[in-house]
Design a protein around this motif. Sequence first.
Motif, PDB file in Angstrom:
ATOM      1  N   ALA A 541       0.793  -1.234   0.000  1.00 31.46           N
ATOM      2  CA  ALA A 541       0.000   0.000   0.000  1.00 31.46           C
ATOM      3  C   ALA A 541       0.825   1.284   0.000  1.00 31.46           C
ATOM      4  O   ALA A 541       0.557   2.193  -0.803  1.00 31.46           O
ATOM      5  CB  ALA A 541      -0.980  -0.010   1.174  1.00 31.46           C
ATOM      6  N   PRO A 542       1.825   1.455   0.892  1.00 36.97           N
ATOM      7  CA  PRO A 542       2.547   2.735   0.887  1.00 36.97           C
ATOM      8  C   PRO A 542       3.282   3.019  -0.417  1.00 36.97           C
ATOM      9  O   PRO A 542       3.483   4.180  -0.780  1.00 36.97           O
ATOM     10  CB  PRO A 542       3.534   2.613   2.047  1.00 36.97           C
ATOM     11  CG  PRO A 542       3.441   1.244   2.565  1.00 36.97           C
ATOM     12  CD  PRO A 542       2.281   0.548   1.941  1.00 36.97           C
ATOM     13  N   PHE A 543       3.675   1.974  -1.112  1.00 33.24           N
ATOM     14  CA  PHE A 543       4.367   2.172  -2.386  1.00 33.24           C
ATOM     15  C   PHE A 543       3.377   2.493  -3.502  1.00 33.24           C
ATOM     16  O   PHE A 543       3.614   3.379  -4.326  1.00 33.24           O
ATOM     17  CB  PHE A 543       5.174   0.924  -2.733  1.00 33.24           C
ATOM     18  CG  PHE A 543       6.172   0.565  -1.662  1.00 33.24           C
ATOM     19  CD1 PHE A 543       7.306   1.329  -1.464  1.00 33.24           C
ATOM     20  CD2 PHE A 543       5.967  -0.519  -0.834  1.00 33.24           C
ATOM     21  CE1 PHE A 543       8.223   1.020  -0.468  1.00 33.24           C
ATOM     22  CE2 PHE A 543       6.871  -0.840   0.152  1.00 33.24           C
ATOM     23  CZ  PHE A 543       8.000  -0.076   0.347  1.00 33.24           C
ATOM     24  N   LEU A 544       2.252   1.776  -3.523  1.00 31.78           N
ATOM     25  CA  LEU A 544       1.217   2.082  -4.508  1.00 31.78           C
ATOM     26  C   LEU A 544       0.702   3.505  -4.333  1.00 31.78           C
ATOM     27  O   LEU A 544       0.345   4.179  -5.315  1.00 31.78           O
ATOM     28  CB  LEU A 544       0.065   1.083  -4.381  1.00 31.78           C
ATOM     29  CG  LEU A 544       0.322  -0.328  -4.900  1.00 31.78           C
ATOM     30  CD1 LEU A 544      -0.764  -1.287  -4.408  1.00 31.78           C
ATOM     31  CD2 LEU A 544       0.375  -0.333  -6.427  1.00 31.78           C
ATOM     32  N   ALA A 545       0.649   3.974  -3.107  1.00 35.74           N
ATOM     33  CA  ALA A 545       0.152   5.326  -2.843  1.00 35.74           C
ATOM     34  C   ALA A 545       0.972   6.372  -3.579  1.00 35.74           C
ATOM     35  O   ALA A 545       0.450   7.444  -3.938  1.00 35.74           O
ATOM     36  CB  ALA A 545       0.172   5.606  -1.337  1.00 35.74           C
ATOM     37  N   GLN A 546       2.247   6.076  -3.834  1.00 35.51           N
ATOM     38  CA  GLN A 546       3.101   7.044  -4.513  1.00 35.51           C
ATOM     39  C   GLN A 546       2.632   7.325  -5.940  1.00 35.51           C
ATOM     40  O   GLN A 546       3.010   8.335  -6.539  1.00 35.51           O
ATOM     41  CB  GLN A 546       4.548   6.540  -4.539  1.00 35.51           C
ATOM     42  CG  GLN A 546       5.137   6.222  -3.179  1.00 35.51           C
ATOM     43  CD  GLN A 546       5.141   7.421  -2.248  1.00 35.51           C
ATOM     44  OE1 GLN A 546       5.396   8.557  -2.679  1.00 35.51           O
ATOM     45  NE2 GLN A 546       4.854   7.181  -0.983  1.00 35.51           N
ATOM     46  N   LEU A 547       1.798   6.448  -6.486  1.00 34.57           N
ATOM     47  CA  LEU A 547       1.353   6.602  -7.866  1.00 34.57           C
ATOM     48  C   LEU A 547      -0.015   7.268  -7.989  1.00 34.57           C
ATOM     49  O   LEU A 547      -0.517   7.449  -9.096  1.00 34.57           O
ATOM     50  CB  LEU A 547       1.300   5.239  -8.553  1.00 34.57           C
ATOM     51  CG  LEU A 547       2.590   4.427  -8.582  1.00 34.57           C
ATOM     52  CD1 LEU A 547       2.403   3.161  -9.400  1.00 34.57           C
ATOM     53  CD2 LEU A 547       3.749   5.247  -9.139  1.00 34.57           C
ATOM     54  N   LEU A 548      -0.620   7.632  -6.870  1.00 42.07           N
ATOM     55  CA  LEU A 548      -1.962   8.212  -6.931  1.00 42.07           C
ATOM     56  C   LEU A 548      -1.986   9.591  -7.583  1.00 42.07           C
ATOM     57  O   LEU A 548      -3.044  10.070  -7.982  1.00 42.07           O
ATOM     58  CB  LEU A 548      -2.571   8.282  -5.524  1.00 42.07           C
ATOM     59  CG  LEU A 548      -2.899   6.933  -4.884  1.00 42.07           C
ATOM     60  CD1 LEU A 548      -3.468   7.120  -3.484  1.00 42.07           C
ATOM     61  CD2 LEU A 548      -3.887   6.141  -5.749  1.00 42.07           C
ATOM     62  N   ASP A 549      -0.821  10.229  -7.683  1.00 31.81           N
ATOM     63  CA  ASP A 549      -0.746  11.505  -8.398  1.00 31.81           C
ATOM     64  C   ASP A 549       0.250  11.422  -9.547  1.00 31.81           C
ATOM     65  O   ASP A 549       0.858  12.416  -9.946  1.00 31.81           O
ATOM     66  CB  ASP A 549      -0.389  12.660  -7.447  1.00 31.81           C
ATOM     67  CG  ASP A 549       0.940  12.440  -6.735  1.00 31.81           C
ATOM     68  OD1 ASP A 549       1.516  11.332  -6.852  1.00 31.81           O
ATOM     69  OD2 ASP A 549       1.417  13.375  -6.046  1.00 31.81           O
ATOM     70  N   GLN A 583      -6.038  14.546  -6.008  1.00 36.81           N
ATOM     71  CA  GLN A 583      -5.244  13.310  -6.026  1.00 36.81           C
ATOM     72  C   GLN A 583      -4.170  13.352  -4.938  1.00 36.81           C
ATOM     73  O   GLN A 583      -3.956  12.361  -4.222  1.00 36.81           O
ATOM     74  CB  GLN A 583      -4.594  13.134  -7.399  1.00 36.81           C
ATOM     75  CG  GLN A 583      -5.571  12.963  -8.543  1.00 36.81           C
ATOM     76  CD  GLN A 583      -4.890  13.074  -9.893  1.00 36.81           C
ATOM     77  OE1 GLN A 583      -3.662  13.083  -9.986  1.00 36.81           O
ATOM     78  NE2 GLN A 583      -5.685  13.172 -10.961  1.00 36.81           N
ATOM     79  N   GLN A 584      -3.517  14.476  -4.812  1.00 35.79           N
ATOM     80  CA  GLN A 584      -2.460  14.603  -3.807  1.00 35.79           C
ATOM     81  C   GLN A 584      -3.012  14.529  -2.392  1.00 35.79           C
ATOM     82  O   GLN A 584      -2.399  13.931  -1.502  1.00 35.79           O
ATOM     83  CB  GLN A 584      -1.706  15.921  -4.021  1.00 35.79           C
ATOM     84  CG  GLN A 584      -0.906  15.950  -5.313  1.00 35.79           C
ATOM     85  CD  GLN A 584      -0.315  17.316  -5.611  1.00 35.79           C
ATOM     86  OE1 GLN A 584      -0.869  18.353  -5.215  1.00 35.79           O
ATOM     87  NE2 GLN A 584       0.799  17.339  -6.324  1.00 35.79           N
ATOM     88  N   ALA A 585      -4.196  15.106  -2.184  1.00 40.06           N
ATOM     89  CA  ALA A 585      -4.819  15.042  -0.859  1.00 40.06           C
ATOM     90  C   ALA A 585      -5.181  13.607  -0.496  1.00 40.06           C
ATOM     91  O   ALA A 585      -4.971  13.167   0.638  1.00 40.06           O
ATOM     92  CB  ALA A 585      -6.059  15.933  -0.833  1.00 40.06           C
ATOM     93  N   ALA A 586      -5.718  12.852  -1.453  1.00 44.66           N
ATOM     94  CA  ALA A 586      -6.070  11.448  -1.207  1.00 44.66           C
ATOM     95  C   ALA A 586      -4.825  10.616  -0.925  1.00 44.66           C
ATOM     96  O   ALA A 586      -4.830   9.728  -0.067  1.00 44.66           O
ATOM     97  CB  ALA A 586      -6.829  10.890  -2.401  1.00 44.66           C
ATOM     98  N   LYS A 587      -3.757  10.908  -1.617  1.00 45.94           N
ATOM     99  CA  LYS A 587      -2.488  10.202  -1.400  1.00 45.94           C
ATOM    100  C   LYS A 587      -1.980  10.441   0.023  1.00 45.94           C
ATOM    101  O   LYS A 587      -1.619   9.487   0.736  1.00 45.94           O
ATOM    102  CB  LYS A 587      -1.466  10.687  -2.423  1.00 45.94           C
ATOM    103  CG  LYS A 587      -0.040  10.242  -2.162  1.00 45.94           C
ATOM    104  CD  LYS A 587       0.888  10.851  -3.216  1.00 45.94           C
ATOM    105  CE  LYS A 587       2.346  10.590  -2.902  1.00 45.94           C
ATOM    106  NZ  LYS A 587       3.250  11.154  -3.954  1.00 45.94           N
ATOM    107  N   GLN A 588      -1.970  11.685   0.442  1.00 45.36           N
ATOM    108  CA  GLN A 588      -1.465  11.999   1.783  1.00 45.36           C
ATOM    109  C   GLN A 588      -2.371  11.413   2.866  1.00 45.36           C
ATOM    110  O   GLN A 588      -1.892  10.920   3.894  1.00 45.36           O
ATOM    111  CB  GLN A 588      -1.348  13.516   1.961  1.00 45.36           C
ATOM    112  CG  GLN A 588      -0.608  13.917   3.231  1.00 45.36           C
ATOM    113  CD  GLN A 588       0.789  13.324   3.286  1.00 45.36           C
ATOM    114  OE1 GLN A 588       1.577  13.480   2.348  1.00 45.36           O
ATOM    115  NE2 GLN A 588       1.103  12.621   4.373  1.00 45.36           N
TER     116      GLN A 588
END
Length: 639
Positions: A541-549, A583-588
């Motif tokens: 999950a933490p690595f996939l999160a890097q691609l949300l933006d 997108q950046q807000a959802a990632k954070q």
Amino acid sequence: MKTVRIFTIVIAVIGVIGGLIYWANLSPPENPHRLLAKQNQKRSPQTNVIEASNRSLPHQVEKRGFRSSESCRECHQEQFASWHGTYHRTMTQVASPDTVVAPFENVQLASRGRNYYLSREDDKFFVTMADPDWEAGAAANGVKLENANPPIAKLQVVMTTGSHHMQGYWVPSNTPNMLRQVPLVWLIKDQRWVPREDIFIEPPDSPRHLIVWNDNCIVCHAVDGTPNFDTRAMTVNTEVAELGISCEACHGPGETHIAFQQFKRETAQGTVVAKAEATPAKDSIINPGTCNSKISSEICGQCHSYFLPHDSERFGEVGYSYVAGSDLNESHAMVSYEIAKKYENEVAMSVFWNDGTCRVSGREYTAMRDSQCFINGELSCVSCHSMHASDPNMQLAAGMETDQSCLQCHQDMSDRIAEHTHHAVGSSGSQCTNCHMPYTTYGLLKSLRNHRVQSPRVAGKEDTDHPNACNLCHLDQTLAWTAEKLSSWYGQPSAELSKDQRETAASLLWLLRGDAVQRSIAAWHMNWPSALEASGKDWQAPFLAQLLDDDYAAVRYLASQSLRRYSEFSDSHYDYIAPLIQQQAAKQELLDKLKLRENPIEQDRATQLLLEASTGWMLEESVREYLRQQDRRPIFLPE
């Protein structure tokens, strides 16, 4: 959609709609789209209302001996019924309440500075939007569309493309008989509308797509399509034998076959009335199942490959000359990685891994023809696929979803599978196709099996960007780990590896610093059941999160799909096509939630996964460094 050809894409990328190019360093002739578009932009910018007429759709005519699928039905009812249930048949359809799968009732959408209003009036479907003819003309005349104020047109949807994964829609042009695509697509599984640009891997600053059906999709989404562009009269008179992919696409024109079979019946009944000189000497029909493997595969390859016309201008007039059973190379100029490199065409090169393997969906023949099983053996498309005896979903023949697909030829392996694979029989690691046909092809917003049959290898350093099958399953392992296994098991030579390749999980190198295709492939595999079983499922999950933006919409989509299985993300309102700030807000938000886990990451993955063993959290600076190194070369994959 899968029929978007390289020659069309190259023109579209620079803002010219459709068209044909030469691979040589020559200026292409003014293509008919550009000429027509320039004329259309001169039209008075009032609101247009264009409904369907007999001038809208391609003309279905009997030509070159083609008689349409209805002529096959009487004698071949069972085969007709099985074909009728396939997605080949429904690839291209006249728009109607029975064929349109998306909602049109009072739908309002916005994309890239344009508004769209979708409506339905009885059995007719309409899109009110910026006039695509005017926009195409403006682009052809050098106008920046983002600064333009185009007239609005209400256009009737007259034709559909696709019915399995997604569906696109076509509207009439001001030029009779020419169709333009609505720049919106309905995702069937997701049940939502998205901009056409956001379903492909393409640079985020790509221009708006203004696709013309008549010299693009016609090639593979219809039988015997003839564009019929007349650049002198400035007219289009497109003809097809049939919309969709029907009987005669694979079996050849039916006219001679019908006459021959009729003569046989009359002879048997003693009622022959045909003159001898008019009687066919033999049956002309082709059966891909009884042809040799090369001819049989070319029948599929007329669409499932990368190609150009040998003569661009002639193609614009008469289309391709190929019919099933003839020599595909006489009508189609096949495009390979070597050809793309020779002419330094970056768009064409982007569709291949740099070991020459095709990496885009719908081009299975291009990939398969580089397989030793095809070159030196009898492998063909129908070795595993069937049009009439299969599930339409993948068109796999009975039993071909198992190892039997390979064991039918490699029978000597049947009794020593575990010895060969070094995995337990019945496990995903012992499945032939997982190792020899891994999911390293991108298309339709997912990964698909690559049809270049080859063995896993670790090339080392930058020799190849093609992800290997071992590390796509063992996501928690390094390339060094794989290289050691392949060396000890199969005697493969040791690969020279960089420090990162020796110490960091290969999946993370692809996910964080790879190009857009590598990122997509890695993100998809982080939700692949076989990979989760082999490498654990609680650390991605933490690595996939890097691609949300991520810059590429398709990468964001695949990352978000793989994240849906996490409770911390399941209730998120993340939208992969939302504005960047959202997108950046959802990632954070996701990263903050993950930090609150009592046991955020499985500790036994620490040495391979860029994790800090003492806290179980990412070494954030290392991740940021990989993101800074990310391969940001523009990539455009024409599906």
